[in-house]
Enzyme design. Sequence first.
Site, PDB file in Angstrom:
ATOM      1  N   ASP A 221       0.643  -1.359   0.001  1.00 52.15           N
ATOM      2  CA  ASP A 221       0.117  -0.003  -0.169  1.00 52.15           C
ATOM      3  C   ASP A 221       0.850   1.209   0.006  1.00 52.15           C
ATOM      4  OD1 ASP A 221      -2.686  -0.757  -0.310  1.00 52.15           O
ATOM      5  OD2 ASP A 221      -2.923  -0.836   2.012  1.00 52.15           O
TER       6      ASP A 221
ATOM      7  N   ARG B 122       0.417  -1.895   7.213  1.00 48.95           N
ATOM      8  CA  ARG B 122       0.893  -0.644   6.790  1.00 48.95           C
ATOM      9  C   ARG B 122       2.048  -0.007   7.790  1.00 48.95           C
ATOM     10  NH1 ARG B 122      -2.825   3.219   3.597  1.00 48.95           N
ATOM     11  NH2 ARG B 122      -0.655   3.949   2.860  1.00 48.95           N
TER      12      ARG B 122
ATOM     13  N   ARG C 142     -10.079   5.638  10.742  1.00 58.44           N
ATOM     14  CA  ARG C 142      -8.421   5.502  10.885  1.00 58.44           C
ATOM     15  C   ARG C 142      -7.980   6.565  11.785  1.00 58.44           C
ATOM     16  NH1 ARG C 142      -6.544   2.858   6.108  1.00 58.44           N
ATOM     17  NH2 ARG C 142      -8.119   1.346   5.564  1.00 58.44           N
TER      18      ARG C 142
ATOM     19  N   HIS D 196     -11.554   7.588   4.612  1.00 57.33           N
ATOM     20  CA  HIS D 196     -10.533   8.407   4.785  1.00 57.33           C
ATOM     21  C   HIS D 196     -11.135   9.565   4.345  1.00 57.33           C
ATOM     22  CE1 HIS D 196      -6.385   6.008   4.662  1.00 57.33           C
ATOM     23  NE2 HIS D 196      -6.463   6.504   5.604  1.00 57.33           N
TER      24      HIS D 196
ATOM     25  N   CYS E 250      -4.636   9.710  -2.979  1.00 61.36           N
ATOM     26  CA  CYS E 250      -3.998   8.857  -2.198  1.00 61.36           C
ATOM     27  C   CYS E 250      -2.709   8.866  -2.529  1.00 61.36           C
ATOM     28  CB  CYS E 250      -4.858   7.593  -2.124  1.00 61.36           C
ATOM     29  SG  CYS E 250      -6.481   7.709  -1.668  1.00 61.36           S
TER      30      CYS E 250
HETATM   31  N1  ARG Z   1      -5.369   0.356   0.819  1.00 62.92           N
HETATM   32  C1  ARG Z   1      -5.066   1.369   1.435  1.00 62.92           C
HETATM   33  C2  ARG Z   1      -5.511   1.594   2.643  1.00 62.92           C
HETATM   34  O1  ARG Z   1      -6.884   0.925   2.960  1.00 62.92           O
HETATM   35  C3  ARG Z   1      -5.804   2.646   0.595  1.00 62.92           C
HETATM   36  C4  ARG Z   1      -5.434   4.053   0.930  1.00 62.92           C
HETATM   37  C5  ARG Z   1      -5.977   5.045   0.340  1.00 62.92           C
HETATM   38  N2  ARG Z   1      -5.240   6.297   0.682  1.00 62.92           N
HETATM   39  C6  ARG Z   1      -5.953   7.583   0.979  1.00 62.92           C
HETATM   40  N3  ARG Z   1      -5.582   8.708   0.966  1.00 62.92           N
HETATM   41  N4  ARG Z   1      -7.464   7.370   0.968  1.00 62.92           N
HETATM   42  O2  ARG Z   1      -5.008   2.165   3.718  1.00 62.92           O
END
Ligand code: ARG
Length: 268
Positions: free
Chosen positions: A65, A90, A135, A164, A261
């Site tokens: 990612d 991550r 998040r 996000h 992203c």
């Molecule tokens: N697969 C990543 C996650 O779920 C995607 C992140 C996307 N980034 C963003 N800025 N929205 O963390």
Amino acid sequence: MNLPRSYLMCPPEHFQIAYSINPWMDPGAPADPELAGKQWLRLRETLVGLGHTVHELPPEPGLPDMVYAANGGFLLDGTAFGARFRHPQRAAEAGAHRRWYEANGWHYAAPTAVAEGEGDLVWTGQWILAGYGFRTDPAGHREVQETFGRPVLSLRLVDPRFYHLDTALAVLSDRDPARIAYYPGAFSGASRQVLRRLFPEALLADPADAAAFGLNLVSDGRHVVLNAEATGMAAKLAAAGYLPVPVELSELKRGGGSVKCCVLELRR
Ligand code: ARG
């Protein structure tokens, strides 16, 4: 007038849908790595073609990612407020970002609460809008305010597809008064009221615009680079006087991300 900007991007060398941490990710429907690479390069060339500078963060194996560079920090006034990821998959990306910021002359501030960079922290030119619910932790919002001495306004996200803030809201112009676009359905009722009060002139996206990642855009105040699938959003932007610049990002969408992203802004 639009000024040249500096961005940080990370090539999708190790990108794959290896796990699922958002509703878009399906490890059973893998991304095409070659196409992902081509689309990413095209995005990079598009930004450079608009007169902006793109720096590269070296990709690391085992961090699929990492291509979503926007999540690795929030940079303003010469300070890089780093990341602390919600999901262990991550976690190691934070160190890679930190090393790059420190090697490139940024003062580094480490979060102690979960904070996913520009994924949930959006600079309007005046305030920092901060998302929570999926998040970034609200405690992280307070750390951001203490770090930058800029007002941080917390907004609650309620739809897991828009986990996000940068999937549901974007700044089109950061000149006073800021102009933003957002999808109201991604926010709690109270947060919607806050947005209405602060930004009565905002451009409102509909469910189709949001689902096409039409808000996950990068604007320099004039050109708005966005996912080519977001045709409705492009039309709304054009009607509002912006120049939409569509890019194909089908493969990176499989990871739950699009233009914004992949692009972190470096604001000295
Ligand atoms: N697969 C990543 C996650 O779920 C995607 C992140 C996307 N980034 C963003 N800025 N929205 O963390």
